[in-house]
Design an enzyme around this catalytic site. Structure first.
Site, mmCIF file in Angstrom:
data_model
loop_
_atom_site.group_PDB
_atom_site.id
_atom_site.type_symbol
_atom_site.label_atom_id
_atom_site.label_comp_id
_atom_site.label_asym_id
_atom_site.label_seq_id
_atom_site.Cartn_x
_atom_site.Cartn_y
_atom_site.Cartn_z
ATOM 1 C CD GLU A 204 -2.872 0.718 2.424
ATOM 2 O OE1 GLU A 204 -2.730 -0.108 3.309
ATOM 3 O OE2 GLU A 204 -3.870 1.519 2.467
ATOM 4 N N GLY A 246 -8.682 5.226 7.141
ATOM 5 C CA GLY A 246 -9.382 5.006 8.448
ATOM 6 C C GLY A 246 -8.706 4.129 9.335
ATOM 7 C CB SER A 248 -3.292 1.238 8.160
ATOM 8 O OG SER A 248 -3.486 1.209 6.723
ATOM 9 C CB THR A 249 -1.341 6.370 8.849
ATOM 10 O OG1 THR A 249 -0.815 7.422 8.247
ATOM 11 C CG2 THR A 249 -0.472 5.764 10.065
ATOM 12 C CD GLN A 250 -0.570 2.705 4.614
ATOM 13 O OE1 GLN A 250 -1.051 2.097 5.516
ATOM 14 N NE2 GLN A 250 -1.436 3.432 3.822
HETATM 15 N N1 LIG Z 1 -14.421 13.958 2.832
HETATM 16 C C1 LIG Z 1 -13.944 13.110 3.689
HETATM 17 C C2 LIG Z 1 -13.871 11.721 3.533
HETATM 18 C C3 LIG Z 1 -13.461 10.858 4.332
HETATM 19 N N2 LIG Z 1 -12.839 11.391 5.523
HETATM 20 C C4 LIG Z 1 -12.399 10.610 6.482
HETATM 21 O O1 LIG Z 1 -11.145 9.970 6.210
HETATM 22 C C5 LIG Z 1 -10.932 8.774 6.755
HETATM 23 C C6 LIG Z 1 -10.865 7.700 5.653
HETATM 24 O O2 LIG Z 1 -9.900 8.137 4.644
HETATM 25 P P1 LIG Z 1 -9.702 7.002 3.394
HETATM 26 O O3 LIG Z 1 -8.754 7.345 2.769
HETATM 27 O O4 LIG Z 1 -11.098 6.940 2.887
HETATM 28 O O5 LIG Z 1 -9.641 5.672 4.222
HETATM 29 P P2 LIG Z 1 -9.838 3.942 3.740
HETATM 30 O O6 LIG Z 1 -9.152 3.852 2.300
HETATM 31 O O7 LIG Z 1 -11.513 3.617 3.859
HETATM 32 O O8 LIG Z 1 -9.224 3.281 4.896
HETATM 33 P P3 LIG Z 1 -7.827 2.318 5.022
HETATM 34 O O9 LIG Z 1 -6.949 2.888 3.807
HETATM 35 O O10 LIG Z 1 -7.266 2.502 6.448
HETATM 36 O O11 LIG Z 1 -8.261 1.087 4.591
HETATM 37 C C7 LIG Z 1 -12.135 8.365 7.250
HETATM 38 O O12 LIG Z 1 -11.774 8.429 8.913
HETATM 39 C C8 LIG Z 1 -13.099 9.373 6.961
HETATM 40 O O13 LIG Z 1 -14.099 9.551 8.167
HETATM 41 C C9 LIG Z 1 -13.134 12.657 5.958
HETATM 42 O O14 LIG Z 1 -12.603 13.268 6.884
HETATM 43 N N3 LIG Z 1 -13.623 13.446 4.993
HETATM 44 CA CA LIG Z 2 -7.070 3.995 1.883
#
Ligand SMILES: Nc1ccn([C@@H]2O[C@H](COP(=O)(O)OP(=O)(O)OP(=O)(O)O)[C@@H](O)[C@H]2O)c(=O)n1
Ligand SMILES: [Ca+2]
Length: 537
Positions: A204, A246, A248-250
């Site tokens: 990732e 949401g 994990s962080t990289q």
């Molecule tokens: N307009 C937005 C869209 C998303 N979020 C927040 O951003 C985070 C999710 O980011 P995202 O990159 O979409 O995470 P995922 O890909 O779903 O999670 P992961 O990569 O960890 O699997 C969440 O906390 C969501 O509430 C936000 O604050 N504002």
């Molecule tokens: Ca993601």
């Protein structure tokens, strides 16, 4: 003199066929000398006309062939589909590129980012039967956007990230069932389905790094630099990648000193003829949703009462959280305890400094066995170079109006956060009525979280090197999906593609010029020959 005579006789013998014609004309009653000179004149005059005519025709034919061969035929496009099955949501990306320019960089466009309605895919553990409905809308969109005759050759990938990694740790069978259901559903489409899998945190991080450097043109620029020392040039250096999800962080970047001993294997890439040594690390449970749960769990354990006064939420904000939801999670399990209440009432107090203090507790930094660490005793070389920060880094900072390059110091962010967190929830809620409540209620927390995480990474005096980014150069969104597809479809070659010796206009010009020279030489030769044979006569 001798030379002239011999050349004349040679030329006459070359017209042996003309002599047969003359013989036959003589037999029709014309004096043979007269007929001979008329025919010769006819031939020398009309021969030139024929030659000229043939020359023009050949020239037109040559131009036509050259232009037809090289004309701008309608481009042959290819498509690729990648599902980003994140912890909080799923997005389907459709990429499009020219089949002829497959190995160049910066030529892939994102033509669609279809947000799948609903939660992340890991939420389907107990209702896998709903997965087809969940994914079908975006697949319908893919069928609409990609021409039918291209469907069978369009690859489809689904990569699941931290939400599914956590589910796999909790219940491997559930994770397998979800992937099996996704596989069978995506296989039922006419596209070329390749696979649906959980990608690792390192993948990732690395694919996110490839994506932004590909889109920023950092990989290809080196193609033009003949001098390897120009790699030191800042504009040629790659960007580090900061991805906040949401769950994990990289963090991924090329360290300044790649020879330092590292307990974590650096990743090695050879792209467009250059080697890269890349550090990447993925912190599971440190995406912003999981970090909030972690904070709430810790707070609940430290002050076990049914009500939590929380400085990371706006004054006047209230939320109820089920204790079972809070602790029934791989990330918070270690804090699980018996509490005399089964719901937690959160009441916001909106105090940035207190919020930040609490968030720092999530990042133990005292223990380190290596030359340098980030938190939890994890090795990390000092940050180096420019960084692109995307996904939740971007969403949060964009909302807070802090993505501008004019925000050059951490202090500017701190000032803004102090002021923003203290705003009453009622006022915030009415001012931003169009923003989803889940996001809006958490921007005080997530802004403080972003700042704290970056402090822990040691960006405090390095803020101006962070560039918050979403769509890069209008081509595609920053994220791991594009890098994943580029890699799986072999679109980034290890070696530089060999350039063609001539550009198309040069090629056509040279062809025309040489043909002209040939034709002129031929015509001049013919004229000289005819003239000399005529005068000789
Ligand atoms: N307009 C937005 C869209 C998303 N979020 C927040 O951003 C985070 C999710 O980011 P995202 O990159 O979409 O995470 P995922 O890909 O779903 O999670 P992961 O990569 O960890 O699997 C969440 O906390 C969501 O509430 C936000 O604050 N504002
Ligand atoms: Ca993601």
């Amino acid at each position: 003199m001798k030379r002239d005579c011999s050349s004349g006789s040679q030329k006459r013998s070359a017209f042996g066929a003309g002599r047969i014609v003359l013989a036959s004309l003589a037999s029709h009653g014309f004096p043979s000398g007269y007929q001979d000179s008329r025919v010769k004149r006819f031939l020398s005059k009309n021969g030139l006309v024929i030659l000229g005519f043939t020359f023009i025709l050949s020239l037109i034919a040559l131009l036509a062939v050259g232009l037809t061969q090289n004309k701008n035929t309608p481009e042959n496009f290819k498509f690729g589909i990648v599902f980003d099955a994140g912890s909080s949501h799923t997005t389907m990306y459709i990429y499009k590129w020219s089949a002829e320019k497959v190995n160049d960089t910066g030529l892939v466009y994102e033509i669609e980012a279809c947000k799948v309605k609903g939660p992340g895919i890991s939420a389907f553990a107990s209702n896998v039967q709903d997965i087809p409905v969940y994914l079908s809308k975006c697949m319908g969109r893919a069928k609409e956007l990609i021409p039918k005759y291209k469907h069978h050759q369009t690859p489809v990938y689904l990569g699941a990230t931290a939400g599914m990694r956590l589910l796999r740790m909790e219940n491997e069978q559930s994770a397998k069932r979800i992937l099996a259901s996704v596989t069978s559903f995506l296989n039922s489409y006419p596209f070329n389905f390749r696979d649906a899998r959980i990608i690792s945190g390192s993948e990732e991080g690395a694919y996110g790094w490839i994506t932004i450097n590909y889109l920023l043109g950092k990989l290809q620029k080196k193609q033009n630099s003949e001098d390897p020392s120009s790699r030191k040039n800042e504009s040629q250096e790659t960007y580090g990648a900061l991805d906040l999800g949401g769950a994990s962080t990289q963090i991924t970047f090329v360290p300044k000193d790649t020879n330092i001993s590292s307990p974590i294997k650096f990743m090695q890439f050879r792209l467009y003829g250059w080697n890269y040594t890349v550090y990447t690390y993925s912190f599971l449970c440190y995406g912003q949703d999981q970090a909030l749960l972690l904070k709430l769990a810790k707070d609940t354990v430290e002050t076990p009462s049914g009500t939590l006064l929380d400085p990371c939420f706006h004054p006047g904000y209230e939320r109820m959280v089920d204790i079972s939801d809070l602790f029934n999670n791989v990330c918070t399990r270690e804090y699980k305890d018996l509490f005399p209440f089964d719901k937690l009432r959160i009441q916001g107090t909106g105090d940035f400094l207190q919020c930040q203090e609490r968030l720092h507790n999530l990042f133990p930094t005292t223990y380190c066995r290596y030359t340098s660490c980030t938190f939890n005793g994890v090795f990390m070389p000092p940050v180096h170079g420019e960084f692109g920060a995307f996904s939740a880094y971007y969403y949060t900072m964009k909302f807070l109006n802090l993505t501008s390059d004019k925000v050059t110091s951490e202090d500017m962010v701190i000032e803004k956060m102090k002021q923003y967190c203290s705003r009453p929830w009622k006022e915030v809620n009415t001012t931003y009525a169009d923003v989803k409540e889940k996001y809006l209620s958490e921007y005080c927390f997530s802004g403080t979280y972003v700042l704290t995480l970056l402090q822990v990474y040691n960006f405090t005096d390095y803020w101006k090197h962070i560039h918050f980014m979403h769509k890069i150069n209008d081509n595609a969104e920053a994220g791991w999906t594009l890098g994943y597809m580029l890699n799986l479809t072999n679109m980034i070659p290890a070696e530089l593609p060999q350039p063609k010796p001539f550009s198309r206009p040069t090629y056509i010009s040279l062809m025309v010029a040489f043909s002209l020279v040939l034709a002129i030489v031929f015509i001049l030769g013919s004229i000289i020959f005819h003239k000399s044979s005529y005068f000789q006569k």
